[in-house]
Structures are given as structure tokens and as C-alpha cells.
Design a protein around this motif. Structure first.
Motif, PDB file in Angstrom:
ATOM      1  N   ALA A 255       0.924  -1.023  -0.023  1.00  0.00           N
ATOM      2  CA  ALA A 255       0.025   0.162  -0.078  1.00  0.00           C
ATOM      3  C   ALA A 255       0.947   0.936  -0.106  1.00  0.00           C
ATOM      4  CB  ALA A 255      -1.049   0.059   1.249  1.00  0.00           C
ATOM      5  N   THR A 256       0.540   2.264  -0.099  1.00  0.00           N
ATOM      6  CA  THR A 256       1.098   3.625   0.192  1.00  0.00           C
ATOM      7  C   THR A 256       0.097   4.656   0.823  1.00  0.00           C
ATOM      8  OG1 THR A 256       2.456   5.313  -1.257  1.00  0.00           O
ATOM      9  CG2 THR A 256       0.536   4.614  -2.288  1.00  0.00           C
ATOM     10  N   GLU A 257       0.748   5.933   0.872  1.00  0.00           N
ATOM     11  CA  GLU A 257       0.173   6.962   1.456  1.00  0.00           C
ATOM     12  C   GLU A 257       0.467   8.248   0.814  1.00  0.00           C
ATOM     13  OE1 GLU A 257      -0.041  10.778   3.658  1.00  0.00           O
ATOM     14  OE2 GLU A 257       2.068   9.559   3.384  1.00  0.00           O
ATOM     15  N   ILE A 258      -0.754   9.191   0.687  1.00  0.00           N
ATOM     16  CA  ILE A 258      -0.699  10.110  -0.260  1.00  0.00           C
ATOM     17  C   ILE A 258       0.209  11.137  -0.626  1.00  0.00           C
ATOM     18  CG2 ILE A 258      -2.526  11.336   1.172  1.00  0.00           C
ATOM     19  CD1 ILE A 258      -2.368  10.998  -2.866  1.00  0.00           C
ATOM     20  N   LEU A 259       0.706  11.568   0.688  1.00  0.00           N
ATOM     21  CA  LEU A 259       1.774  12.918   0.867  1.00  0.00           C
ATOM     22  C   LEU A 259       3.058  11.890   0.284  1.00  0.00           C
ATOM     23  CD1 LEU A 259       0.892  14.410   4.283  1.00  0.00           C
ATOM     24  CD2 LEU A 259       0.344  15.145   1.946  1.00  0.00           C
ATOM     25  N   LYS A 260       3.364  10.859   0.703  1.00  0.00           N
ATOM     26  CA  LYS A 260       4.614  10.133   0.199  1.00  0.00           C
ATOM     27  C   LYS A 260       4.523  10.219  -1.363  1.00  0.00           C
ATOM     28  CE  LYS A 260       7.359   8.891   2.072  1.00  0.00           C
ATOM     29  NZ  LYS A 260       8.741   9.511   2.726  1.00  0.00           N
ATOM     30  N   VAL A 261       3.266   9.843  -2.036  1.00  0.00           N
ATOM     31  CA  VAL A 261       3.186   9.599  -3.540  1.00  0.00           C
ATOM     32  C   VAL A 261       3.445  11.066  -3.872  1.00  0.00           C
ATOM     33  CG1 VAL A 261       1.542   9.281  -5.447  1.00  0.00           C
ATOM     34  CG2 VAL A 261       1.429   7.858  -3.381  1.00  0.00           C
ATOM     35  N   THR A 262       3.104  12.197  -3.514  1.00  0.00           N
ATOM     36  CA  THR A 262       3.123  13.410  -4.082  1.00  0.00           C
ATOM     37  C   THR A 262       4.544  13.791  -4.166  1.00  0.00           C
ATOM     38  OG1 THR A 262       2.616  14.635  -2.078  1.00  0.00           O
ATOM     39  CG2 THR A 262       0.883  14.230  -3.396  1.00  0.00           C
ATOM     40  N   GLN A 263       5.396  13.437  -3.071  1.00  0.00           N
ATOM     41  CA  GLN A 263       6.945  13.619  -2.916  1.00  0.00           C
ATOM     42  C   GLN A 263       7.378  12.808  -3.821  1.00  0.00           C
ATOM     43  OE1 GLN A 263       7.978  12.436   1.146  1.00  0.00           O
ATOM     44  NE2 GLN A 263       6.511  14.155   1.954  1.00  0.00           N
ATOM     45  N   GLN A 264       7.166  11.674  -4.118  1.00  0.00           N
ATOM     46  CA  GLN A 264       7.802  10.732  -5.133  1.00  0.00           C
ATOM     47  C   GLN A 264       7.580  11.371  -6.554  1.00  0.00           C
ATOM     48  OE1 GLN A 264       5.621   7.268  -3.900  1.00  0.00           O
ATOM     49  NE2 GLN A 264       7.266   6.397  -2.951  1.00  0.00           N
ATOM     50  N   LEU A 265       6.462  11.730  -6.936  1.00  0.00           N
ATOM     51  CA  LEU A 265       6.092  12.193  -8.151  1.00  0.00           C
ATOM     52  C   LEU A 265       6.876  13.405  -8.347  1.00  0.00           C
ATOM     53  CD1 LEU A 265       2.457  11.168  -8.661  1.00  0.00           C
ATOM     54  CD2 LEU A 265       4.340  10.822 -10.391  1.00  0.00           C
TER      55      LEU A 265
ATOM     56  N   GLY B  31       4.790   1.624  -4.637  1.00  0.00           N
ATOM     57  CA  GLY B  31       4.061   1.149  -3.248  1.00  0.00           C
ATOM     58  C   GLY B  31       5.185   1.131  -2.386  1.00  0.00           C
ATOM     59  N   SER B  32       4.604   0.433  -0.957  1.00  0.00           N
ATOM     60  CA  SER B  32       5.398   0.073   0.193  1.00  0.00           C
ATOM     61  C   SER B  32       6.567  -0.850  -0.387  1.00  0.00           C
ATOM     62  CB  SER B  32       4.734  -0.139   1.535  1.00  0.00           C
ATOM     63  OG  SER B  32       4.216  -1.654   1.209  1.00  0.00           O
ATOM     64  N   THR B  33       7.762  -0.907   0.482  1.00  0.00           N
ATOM     65  CA  THR B  33       8.825  -1.707   0.114  1.00  0.00           C
ATOM     66  C   THR B  33       8.561  -3.455   0.642  1.00  0.00           C
ATOM     67  OG1 THR B  33       9.985  -1.071   1.870  1.00  0.00           O
ATOM     68  CG2 THR B  33      10.428  -0.106  -0.210  1.00  0.00           C
ATOM     69  N   ASP B  34       7.528  -3.209   1.595  1.00  0.00           N
ATOM     70  CA  ASP B  34       7.182  -4.630   2.332  1.00  0.00           C
ATOM     71  C   ASP B  34       5.670  -5.093   1.895  1.00  0.00           C
ATOM     72  OD1 ASP B  34       6.568  -2.321   3.624  1.00  0.00           O
ATOM     73  OD2 ASP B  34       6.924  -3.446   5.641  1.00  0.00           O
ATOM     74  N   LEU B  35       5.584  -6.287   2.193  1.00  0.00           N
ATOM     75  CA  LEU B  35       3.905  -6.771   2.101  1.00  0.00           C
ATOM     76  C   LEU B  35       3.426  -7.280   3.334  1.00  0.00           C
ATOM     77  CD1 LEU B  35       5.081  -9.295  -1.027  1.00  0.00           C
ATOM     78  CD2 LEU B  35       4.305  -7.009  -1.097  1.00  0.00           C
ATOM     79  N   THR B  36       2.139  -7.284   3.331  1.00  0.00           N
ATOM     80  CA  THR B  36       1.249  -7.744   4.345  1.00  0.00           C
ATOM     81  C   THR B  36      -0.126  -8.308   4.045  1.00  0.00           C
ATOM     82  OG1 THR B  36       0.328  -7.028   6.663  1.00  0.00           O
ATOM     83  CG2 THR B  36      -0.004  -5.367   4.556  1.00  0.00           C
ATOM     84  N   HIS B  37      -0.640  -9.115   4.716  1.00  0.00           N
ATOM     85  CA  HIS B  37      -2.041  -9.473   4.463  1.00  0.00           C
ATOM     86  C   HIS B  37      -2.943  -8.362   4.374  1.00  0.00           C
ATOM     87  CE1 HIS B  37      -0.022 -13.541   4.782  1.00  0.00           C
ATOM     88  NE2 HIS B  37      -0.966 -14.034   4.228  1.00  0.00           N
TER      89      HIS B  37
ATOM     90  N   THR C 171       7.120   2.002   4.075  1.00  0.00           N
ATOM     91  CA  THR C 171       7.050   0.774   4.538  1.00  0.00           C
ATOM     92  C   THR C 171       5.379   0.780   5.033  1.00  0.00           C
ATOM     93  OG1 THR C 171       7.412   1.383   6.911  1.00  0.00           O
ATOM     94  CG2 THR C 171       9.182   0.399   5.432  1.00  0.00           C
ATOM     95  N   ILE C 172       4.917  -0.545   5.203  1.00  0.00           N
ATOM     96  CA  ILE C 172       3.644  -0.575   5.485  1.00  0.00           C
ATOM     97  C   ILE C 172       3.259   0.081   6.839  1.00  0.00           C
ATOM     98  CG2 ILE C 172       1.820  -2.493   6.554  1.00  0.00           C
ATOM     99  CD1 ILE C 172       1.898  -2.087   3.642  1.00  0.00           C
ATOM    100  N   SER C 173       4.216   0.169   7.785  1.00  0.00           N
ATOM    101  CA  SER C 173       3.822   0.541   9.172  1.00  0.00           C
ATOM    102  C   SER C 173       3.865   2.032   8.953  1.00  0.00           C
ATOM    103  CB  SER C 173       5.000   0.077  10.311  1.00  0.00           C
ATOM    104  OG  SER C 173       6.340   0.626   9.595  1.00  0.00           O
ATOM    105  N   GLN C 174       4.625   2.554   8.031  1.00  0.00           N
ATOM    106  CA  GLN C 174       4.675   3.982   7.979  1.00  0.00           C
ATOM    107  C   GLN C 174       3.309   4.579   7.424  1.00  0.00           C
ATOM    108  OE1 GLN C 174       8.352   4.398   5.575  1.00  0.00           O
ATOM    109  NE2 GLN C 174       9.336   5.450   7.267  1.00  0.00           N
ATOM    110  N   VAL C 175       2.733   3.688   6.496  1.00  0.00           N
ATOM    111  CA  VAL C 175       1.402   3.836   5.863  1.00  0.00           C
ATOM    112  C   VAL C 175       0.448   4.002   6.897  1.00  0.00           C
ATOM    113  CG1 VAL C 175      -0.365   3.086   4.181  1.00  0.00           C
ATOM    114  CG2 VAL C 175       2.218   3.038   3.442  1.00  0.00           C
TER     115      VAL C 175
END
Length: 271
Positions: A182-192, A207-213, A260-264
Motif C-alpha cells: 500500500a502507500t500514503e498520499i503525501l509520500k506519493v506526491t513527494q515521489q512524483l 508502493g511500500s517496500t514490504d508486504l502484508t496480508h 513501509t507498511i507501518s509508515q502507511v
């Protein structure tokens, strides 16, 4: 100064991008639904995907970079994007197309990387693939394909929907056997912003660099929002783990732009 046009700048992702970029570039955006704020802001332009040609706006603005965060009728979107491709070829500009993890929803055994073959069983995924394939035939410097998993954030539609369902006392549908990122909107805007600034080329998985269920992730979001015992409805569509995740491999961003997922979870639930 670069001129940027965000198509769909009144939506969740498009508007967040506008707020991130407008202080650094000559940033314009389109909106569809009548809105006093957008009408008063001369950087915003009304655009009806289904009845208007995008070519008029593009000819008037001549943007250096076009970011497509459009929503709406799929056939109308495809037509608009083919017009955009003709425009960027004519003026040697660039299109950043915001795509989705759903272009891989036909593959379930592994997470997907930037240059893996796409295959989708959904109408939405196949629509995104059609536009992606047209972009992949362009010179590398004239496009980015940016694939996103589910996008969260404290004011995101997904978080608002979770709160509404729980507050109504209804069960949340969760998928214990689906592995996601998953990801988070503010990080997406910084990445773009970084991709535009550095004139990066090609396909990006943001997306996040790790996975989760998926169930564990939604459970963590609910806990972070202060819901102790939300009602879950487990949906099993497979006897085995099924992956719907887009991981970066070939086009990795700097460490400070990874998430990461925890940061999301933290960014989506903090007060």
C-alpha cells in the motif's frame, strides 16, 4: 519554469499533487464538478471528459508535463489519452500516467515488478493496460507509467469509508489470503515531485517496500484509528495466498522517498 497540467486535479490524488507542485512549477489543473474555489482559481480549467476535446486545452496551455489522474468513462479516457499522446509527440512534452496494481490482477502467485508482463481479469485493469501499451511505444523521455497500490492517508476516501462502515456498525469485508502492499498520499506526491525534478524515465512502482496480508493491514488501520473490536467479514476467494502487490526493483527511489507498511498505517491514522 516548467508548466505542469494535472488532469483530474479536483480528485483525491490530483488535488494532493496540485498542492505539492504549485509552489515549484507553473501548475494548472482540470476539474469537472462545479466548484466556487476551482472557478475562482485561474490555474484551474473546467474539462468535461465526455463532451469536450482535450486538444483545445493542451493547445492553449502547451504544458511541459501532463499528469493524468483522470477518472470517469473508460472509453472517453482512452480517447483523451490518445489525443494527449499525439500532442506530446508534436511538442516533445511528457505524460505521466497514474496507473494501478490492477494491471497485474491476472497474476496471483507473486508480487509484480516494473517490467513484468501485464495481465488483468478486470475491466478496470484492462483499460489501464490499453493506455500503458500505447505509452510503451513512445520514446522513453516522453512518458512515465506510475503504478499505485491502494492509496491511504488520514483524509483519504478509503479511511473515510472505513470509519463510516464501522460507525454504522456494519462489518468490514477483509481478505485474509490476499497479500498486498500500500502507500500514503503525501509520500506519493513527494515521489512524483522527485520524478519530475530529476526527469526520471520509464515505469515506477510507488508502493511500500514490504508486504502484508490485507486483513492484517486493515486491522492495523482500525486499531490506529481507535477502534478496538471492529466487526470483520472474512472473504476467502482462494485456498492459498494471492498476491496483488507492485514492488520496485528496476526503478528504485532514494531511501527517504521509500515507504513501509507501518509508515502507511502511521500516516493514515495520526491525529
Amino acid at each position: 519554469m516548467k508548466r505542469i497540467l494535472i488532469l483530474g486535479a479536483s480528485g483525491f490524488i490530483g488535488n494532493a499533487l496540485y498542492k505539492e507542485l504549485c509552489s515549484y512549477f507553473d501548475t494548472h489543473g482540470t476539474y469537472f464538478t462545479e466548484n466556487d474555489f476551482f472557478e475562482a482559481n485561474h490555474q484551474f480549467h473546467h474539462y468535461d471528459l465526455e463532451t469536450e476535446s482535450i486538444e483545445i486545452l493542451l493547445e492553449n496551455l502547451r504544458p511541459d508535463v501532463i499528469i493524468s489522474a483522470l477518472r470517469g468513462n473508460f472509453d472517453a479516457q482512452i480517447s483523451a489519452h490518445f489525443s494527449i499522446i499525439n500532442h506530446i509527440l508534436k511538442y516533445n512534452s511528457k505524460l505521466i500516467f497514474i496507473s494501478s496494481a490492477n494491471v497485474f490482477d491476472g497474476f496471483t502467485n507473486f508480487p509484480s515488478y516494473e517490467y513484468d508482463k501485464t495481465l488483468s481479469q478486470s475491466i478496470y485493469g484492462r483499460f489501464k493496460i490499453k493506455i500503458e501499451n500505447a505509452l510503451l511505444r513512445l520514446p522513453n523521455h516522453q512518458y512515465n507509467i506510475v503504478r499505485l497500490p491502494m492509496v491511504f492517508g488520514k483524509s483519504s476516501p478509503r479511511v473515510k469509508q472505513l470509519k463510516t462502515i464501522i460507525d454504522l456498525g456494519e462489518p468490514l469485508e477483509v481478505f485474509p489470503n490476499v497479500v498486498i502492499n500500500a502507500t500514503e498520499i503525501l509520500k506519493v506526491t513527494q515521489q512524483l515531485h522527485y520524478i519530475i525534478n530529476r526527469e526520471r524515465q520509464g515505469v515506477f512502482h510507488l508502493g511500500s517496500t514490504d508486504l502484508t496480508h490485507q486483513r492484517d493491514f486493515i486491522s492495523d488501520i482500525c486499531e490506529g484509528l481507535g477502534y478496538e473490536n471492529p466487526l470483520f467479514k472474512n472473504v476467502y476467494d482462494s485456498n492459498y495466498d494471492r498476491f496483488l502487490a507492485v514492488l520496485p526493483k528496476d526503478n528504485k527511489l532514494p531511501k527517504n522517498l521509500q515507504i513501509t507498511i507501518s509508515q502507511v498505517v502511521e500516516a493514515s491514522t495520526k491525529l
